[in-house]
Design a protein around this motif. Structure first.
Motif, PDB file in Angstrom:
ATOM      1  N   ARG A 141      14.740   8.861 -42.406  1.00 31.94           N
ATOM      2  CA  ARG A 141      14.944   7.453 -42.073  1.00 31.94           C
ATOM      3  C   ARG A 141      13.702   6.835 -41.454  1.00 31.94           C
ATOM      4  O   ARG A 141      13.450   5.632 -41.600  1.00 31.94           O
ATOM      5  N   TYR A 142      12.936   7.655 -40.771  1.00 38.04           N
ATOM      6  CA  TYR A 142      11.753   7.150 -40.066  1.00 38.04           C
ATOM      7  C   TYR A 142      10.466   7.379 -40.859  1.00 38.04           C
ATOM      8  O   TYR A 142       9.375   7.082 -40.375  1.00 38.04           O
ATOM      9  N   ASN A 143      10.604   7.904 -42.076  1.00 38.70           N
ATOM     10  CA  ASN A 143       9.409   8.152 -42.882  1.00 38.70           C
ATOM     11  C   ASN A 143       8.724   6.859 -43.309  1.00 38.70           C
ATOM     12  O   ASN A 143       7.546   6.870 -43.671  1.00 38.70           O
ATOM     13  N   GLY A 144       9.468   5.749 -43.287  1.00 38.71           N
ATOM     14  CA  GLY A 144       8.844   4.470 -43.602  1.00 38.71           C
ATOM     15  C   GLY A 144       7.756   4.119 -42.605  1.00 38.71           C
ATOM     16  O   GLY A 144       6.687   3.626 -42.978  1.00 38.71           O
ATOM     17  N   TYR A 145       8.020   4.385 -41.321  1.00 38.79           N
ATOM     18  CA  TYR A 145       7.010   4.128 -40.295  1.00 38.79           C
ATOM     19  C   TYR A 145       5.829   5.092 -40.467  1.00 38.79           C
ATOM     20  O   TYR A 145       4.657   4.684 -40.365  1.00 38.79           O
ATOM     21  N   LEU A 146       6.144   6.365 -40.713  1.00 32.80           N
ATOM     22  CA  LEU A 146       5.073   7.337 -40.951  1.00 32.80           C
ATOM     23  C   LEU A 146       4.277   6.967 -42.199  1.00 32.80           C
ATOM     24  O   LEU A 146       3.053   7.068 -42.223  1.00 32.80           O
ATOM     25  N   GLY A 147       4.993   6.502 -43.234  1.00 33.64           N
ATOM     26  CA  GLY A 147       4.323   6.107 -44.469  1.00 33.64           C
ATOM     27  C   GLY A 147       3.399   4.918 -44.265  1.00 33.64           C
ATOM     28  O   GLY A 147       2.324   4.839 -44.864  1.00 33.64           O
ATOM     29  N   GLY A 148       3.815   3.978 -43.395  1.00 38.28           N
ATOM     30  CA  GLY A 148       2.960   2.837 -43.107  1.00 38.28           C
ATOM     31  C   GLY A 148       1.659   3.256 -42.446  1.00 38.28           C
ATOM     32  O   GLY A 148       0.570   2.767 -42.777  1.00 38.28           O
ATOM     33  N   MET A 316      -8.547   5.569 -53.964  1.00 40.69           N
ATOM     34  CA  MET A 316      -7.274   5.010 -53.517  1.00 40.69           C
ATOM     35  C   MET A 316      -6.059   5.467 -54.331  1.00 40.69           C
ATOM     36  O   MET A 316      -4.968   5.589 -53.772  1.00 40.69           O
ATOM     37  N   PRO A 317      -6.170   5.715 -55.643  1.00 47.93           N
ATOM     38  CA  PRO A 317      -4.977   6.161 -56.375  1.00 47.93           C
ATOM     39  C   PRO A 317      -4.326   7.413 -55.778  1.00 47.93           C
ATOM     40  O   PRO A 317      -3.099   7.504 -55.728  1.00 47.93           O
ATOM     41  N   MET A 318      -5.127   8.374 -55.325  1.00 50.72           N
ATOM     42  CA  MET A 318      -4.549   9.580 -54.727  1.00 50.72           C
ATOM     43  C   MET A 318      -3.802   9.228 -53.443  1.00 50.72           C
ATOM     44  O   MET A 318      -2.688   9.721 -53.205  1.00 50.72           O
ATOM     45  N   MET A 319      -4.391   8.369 -52.619  1.00 50.34           N
ATOM     46  CA  MET A 319      -3.752   7.987 -51.366  1.00 50.34           C
ATOM     47  C   MET A 319      -2.479   7.190 -51.613  1.00 50.34           C
ATOM     48  O   MET A 319      -1.478   7.346 -50.906  1.00 50.34           O
ATOM     49  N   LEU A 320      -2.487   6.319 -52.619  1.00 53.80           N
ATOM     50  CA  LEU A 320      -1.285   5.568 -52.969  1.00 53.80           C
ATOM     51  C   LEU A 320      -0.172   6.500 -53.434  1.00 53.80           C
ATOM     52  O   LEU A 320       1.008   6.301 -53.120  1.00 53.80           O
ATOM     53  N   GLY A 321      -0.537   7.527 -54.185  1.00 58.19           N
ATOM     54  CA  GLY A 321       0.456   8.502 -54.627  1.00 58.19           C
ATOM     55  C   GLY A 321       1.115   9.207 -53.455  1.00 58.19           C
ATOM     56  O   GLY A 321       2.342   9.384 -53.432  1.00 58.19           O
ATOM     57  N   VAL A 322       0.309   9.595 -52.461  1.00 53.88           N
ATOM     58  CA  VAL A 322       0.855  10.228 -51.256  1.00 53.88           C
ATOM     59  C   VAL A 322       1.801   9.288 -50.534  1.00 53.88           C
ATOM     60  O   VAL A 322       2.919   9.653 -50.149  1.00 53.88           O
ATOM     61  N   LEU A 323       1.377   8.042 -50.333  1.00 54.22           N
ATOM     62  CA  LEU A 323       2.170   7.065 -49.588  1.00 54.22           C
ATOM     63  C   LEU A 323       3.512   6.794 -50.260  1.00 54.22           C
ATOM     64  O   LEU A 323       4.574   6.885 -49.631  1.00 54.22           O
ATOM     65  N   ILE A 324       3.470   6.463 -51.535  1.00 56.37           N
ATOM     66  CA  ILE A 324       4.700   6.069 -52.241  1.00 56.37           C
ATOM     67  C   ILE A 324       5.677   7.225 -52.327  1.00 56.37           C
ATOM     68  O   ILE A 324       6.867   7.090 -52.026  1.00 56.37           O
ATOM     69  N   SER A 325       5.197   8.389 -52.726  1.00 57.51           N
ATOM     70  CA  SER A 325       6.108   9.523 -52.924  1.00 57.51           C
ATOM     71  C   SER A 325       6.695  10.017 -51.612  1.00 57.51           C
ATOM     72  O   SER A 325       7.886  10.351 -51.541  1.00 57.51           O
ATOM     73  N   SER A 326       5.897  10.047 -50.540  1.00 62.59           N
ATOM     74  CA  SER A 326       6.417  10.532 -49.257  1.00 62.59           C
ATOM     75  C   SER A 326       7.457   9.578 -48.685  1.00 62.59           C
ATOM     76  O   SER A 326       8.461  10.005 -48.116  1.00 62.59           O
ATOM     77  N   GLY A 330      11.359  10.695 -48.672  1.00 66.41           N
ATOM     78  CA  GLY A 330      11.898  10.821 -47.316  1.00 66.41           C
ATOM     79  C   GLY A 330      13.276  10.198 -47.197  1.00 66.41           C
ATOM     80  O   GLY A 330      14.196  10.783 -46.604  1.00 66.41           O
ATOM     81  N   ARG A 331      13.438   9.008 -47.745  1.00 70.21           N
ATOM     82  CA  ARG A 331      14.742   8.342 -47.694  1.00 70.21           C
ATOM     83  C   ARG A 331      15.771   9.056 -48.565  1.00 70.21           C
ATOM     84  O   ARG A 331      16.949   9.144 -48.208  1.00 70.21           O
ATOM     85  N   MET A 332      15.328   9.589 -49.694  1.00 73.04           N
ATOM     86  CA  MET A 332      16.243  10.313 -50.574  1.00 73.04           C
ATOM     87  C   MET A 332      16.711  11.614 -49.932  1.00 73.04           C
ATOM     88  O   MET A 332      17.866  12.016 -50.094  1.00 73.04           O
ATOM     89  N   ALA A 376      -1.653  13.756 -58.608  1.00 69.82           N
ATOM     90  CA  ALA A 376      -1.919  14.769 -57.574  1.00 69.82           C
ATOM     91  C   ALA A 376      -1.449  14.277 -56.212  1.00 69.82           C
ATOM     92  O   ALA A 376      -0.834  15.024 -55.439  1.00 69.82           O
ATOM     93  N   GLY A 377      -1.710  13.017 -55.895  1.00 64.49           N
ATOM     94  CA  GLY A 377      -1.268  12.456 -54.627  1.00 64.49           C
ATOM     95  C   GLY A 377       0.243  12.420 -54.508  1.00 64.49           C
ATOM     96  O   GLY A 377       0.804  12.715 -53.439  1.00 64.49           O
ATOM     97  N   ALA A 378       0.921  12.060 -55.596  1.00 64.35           N
ATOM     98  CA  ALA A 378       2.385  12.032 -55.578  1.00 64.35           C
ATOM     99  C   ALA A 378       2.950  13.425 -55.334  1.00 64.35           C
ATOM    100  O   ALA A 378       3.932  13.601 -54.591  1.00 64.35           O
ATOM    101  N   GLY A 379       2.330  14.432 -55.929  1.00 65.89           N
ATOM    102  CA  GLY A 379       2.780  15.804 -55.701  1.00 65.89           C
ATOM    103  C   GLY A 379       2.612  16.234 -54.267  1.00 65.89           C
ATOM    104  O   GLY A 379       3.485  16.881 -53.679  1.00 65.89           O
ATOM    105  N   VAL A 380       1.485  15.850 -53.657  1.00 64.81           N
ATOM    106  CA  VAL A 380       1.250  16.174 -52.246  1.00 64.81           C
ATOM    107  C   VAL A 380       2.300  15.499 -51.368  1.00 64.81           C
ATOM    108  O   VAL A 380       2.863  16.105 -50.454  1.00 64.81           O
ATOM    109  N   GLY A 381       2.579  14.223 -51.622  1.00 63.29           N
ATOM    110  CA  GLY A 381       3.549  13.492 -50.819  1.00 63.29           C
ATOM    111  C   GLY A 381       4.945  14.074 -50.867  1.00 63.29           C
ATOM    112  O   GLY A 381       5.692  14.004 -49.882  1.00 63.29           O
ATOM    113  N   MET A 382       5.302  14.655 -51.992  1.00 70.84           N
ATOM    114  CA  MET A 382       6.648  15.228 -52.136  1.00 70.84           C
ATOM    115  C   MET A 382       6.772  16.623 -51.549  1.00 70.84           C
ATOM    116  O   MET A 382       7.879  17.070 -51.253  1.00 70.84           O
ATOM    117  N   THR A 383       5.661  17.318 -51.378  1.00 63.45           N
ATOM    118  CA  THR A 383       5.737  18.727 -50.971  1.00 63.45           C
ATOM    119  C   THR A 383       5.396  18.976 -49.509  1.00 63.45           C
ATOM    120  O   THR A 383       6.113  19.694 -48.809  1.00 63.45           O
TER     121      THR A 383
END
Length: 517
Positions: A141-148, A316-326, A330-332, A376-383
């Protein structure tokens, strides 16, 4: 009969107040590496550093953070977590100042190692404190703040680093100085906002002997990796001496940890199925992610000829992948209470992204490179965070610090080994390519130079060096993909995990007493 009262649950407002200072601490820890990432080729180049030194500017921080993370974790089980975070901030600030005033590459390597002690504390303690406040099921629930915070640090950091080194009146030293005022603000903000509920604490002494043996053993292996194939052969007496001595020291560390009252790496925890597999996956993901991502800034600047500012934008694409996926996962995770599906999916996506990046060379279309980085960034964010969460879900509150420190330790260890191994592979491949291309162009072998200061080279040699770095980078991403497969296999072997809704493990139900009739 004495009982231990369960920790008091914090309400939403109390959690947000406490998170404010922690989020700023997280920002400081993250931006310390992202700001430097795009500036590093310029820093090492202006100081006439070599490719090996370039690798060690990164490795020294990771190594120090890795060696001290389990110590910070066990200390968090025994002492005031808030005070420990503030001590880590102080070490980080001092290390940043020393790095900024360094006069040559060896000084920066040493200063960054000292800074890494603070970074190791921050990266472990922030996760430990959050876990002490919020149950695993509700943490998403708080991953939105961490994601920001991650968005600002990961997206703005490389761009800010590029702007700093491209601005004549600032210079690269401000890449280290800029985090100091932010860290000082975080220190005082924590003093007024962080109020942790009372919880169980472990008693006993920290196993400093075990921590020291682990640090010496790992350091010896990493030093060997950095110099093998360059200063001496793979099959040589130097290799035998360093590898055997490292294995002996690490073997002694295991014996010490088995007998220690409060081991820094609790063997009884990491022997369990979920922590053991999560640690193996973290080790592989850390090797692939840290090892691959560290050299992206160098690829864009040295291999493609972009400025540090442009390199910051291009990563930036790698960082965006981390942000969006995490943020999304997190909410899921909070909604479903399940974590394994996202870990498995993330590990697979990470490998696919690295396979895509393995095809890049010095003239690959930027859209293709960006797509690979995004995956690659999306994979990092999910794991990454979900693997920590899986381990924390199995630990009692009194051992939360040691459990978190253990998984963070192995993730950092993987990153440190990854940077060292891939850096050594890159350096050897670049050296071979440059020598062959110089010979084909009729230029002397020394025309390629020994440092990353391309401005000192003639135009023909510059083109050869850029092509060598651009083409060699794809090879290290192929190695990263192979390492990532180990993470996929470990994630698939994880059992189904249901996250608990309590901060601490539920107390065991006492067995009914038998009464003789």
């Amino acid at each position: 009969m004495s009982t231990v009262s369960p920790p008091v649950r914090m309400n939403h407002r109390e959690i947000l107040e406490s998170l404010s200072g922690l989020l700023l601490v997280l920002f400081v820890a993250m931006i310390s590496s992202t700001v430097v990432s795009t500036a590093l080729p310029r820093i090492v180049g202006e100081l006439n550093g070599t490719q090996t030194q370039y690798t060690w500017v990164v490795t020294s921080t990771l190594l120090a953070a890795t060696a001290t993370t389990p110590v910070w974790g066990r200390l968090a089980d025994m002492f005031d977590k808030k005070l420990l975070v503030q001590i880590a901030i102080g070490i980080f600030v001092l290390g940043s100042l020393i790095s900024g005033f360094a006069q040559d590459t060896p000084q920066i390597i040493a200063a960054r190692a000292f800074q890494g002690i603070g970074v190791g504390g921050l990266q472990a303690l922030v996760q430990i404190v959050i876990a002490a406040m919020i149950p695993p099921r509700e943490r998403g629930r708080y991953n939105g703040y961490l994601g920001g915070v991650m968005a600002v640090a990961t997206l703005a950091g490389p761009l800010l680093g590029g702007l700093i080194v491209d601005t004549s009146w600032l210079g690269w030293r401000w890449c280290f100085f800029i985090g100091v005022p932010i860290a000082v603000i975080a220190f005082f903000l924590l003093q007024f906002t962080l109020h942790l509920p009372a919880g169980a604490r472990s008693k006993g002494k920290v196993d400093y002997l075990g921590a020291g043996l682990i640090a010496v053993g790992v350091s010896t292996l990493l030093i060997w990796v950095s110099f093998v194939g360059n200063s001496f052969a793979w099959l040589s007496w130097q290799t035998a001496a360093m590898v055997l001595s490292a294995l002996v020291v690490l073997g002694l560390a295991v014996l010490v940890e088995r007998r220690a009252e409060r081991p820094v790496v609790p063997l009884d925890v990491i022997r369990q199925r979920v922590p053991a597999l999560a640690i193996l996956a973290s080790l592989a993901v850390g090797m692939a992610m840290f090892g691959g991502a560290v050299f992206l800034g160098q690829y864009f600047q040295v291999g493609r000829g972009y400025t540090p500012t442009e390199a910051g934008l291009l990563t930036m694409p790698m960082m965006l992948g981390v942000l969006i996926s995490s943020t999304v996962t997190g909410r899921m995770v909070t909604t479903s209470g399940k974590v394994k599906p996202y870990i498995v999916t993330g590990a697979i996506v990470l490998v696919v992204g690295f396979i895509g990046l393995s095809f890049i060379d010095h003239d690959t279309p930027l859209a293709f490179v960006g797509a690979g980085m995004l995956l690659a960034g999306a994979g990092v964010g999910m794991t990454m965070q979900n693997l920590v969460l899986a381990v924390q879900n199995t630990a009692a509150l009194k051992d939360l610090g040691a459990a978190t420190g253990a998984v963070t330790f192995f993730r950092s260890l993987g990153g440190t080994i990854g940077v060292s191994v891939l850096g050594a592979i890159l350096a050897e491949r670049v050296k071979t390519t440059i020598l062959s291309h110089l010979a084909a162009a009729g230029l002397p072998a020394g025309a390629g130079g020994g440092s990353l200061n391309l401005k000192a080279l003639p135009p023909a040699a510059q083109a050869i060096v850029r092509e060598a770095y651009g083409d060699a980078t794809g090879h290290i991403f192929l190695v990263s993909a192979a390492i990532g497969v180990v993470g996929v296999l470990a994630a698939l072997a994880l059992p189904k995990i249901t996250l608990r809704s309590s901060v601490d493990l539920p107390a065991p139900t006492p067995e009914p007493e038998l009464v003789e009739v």
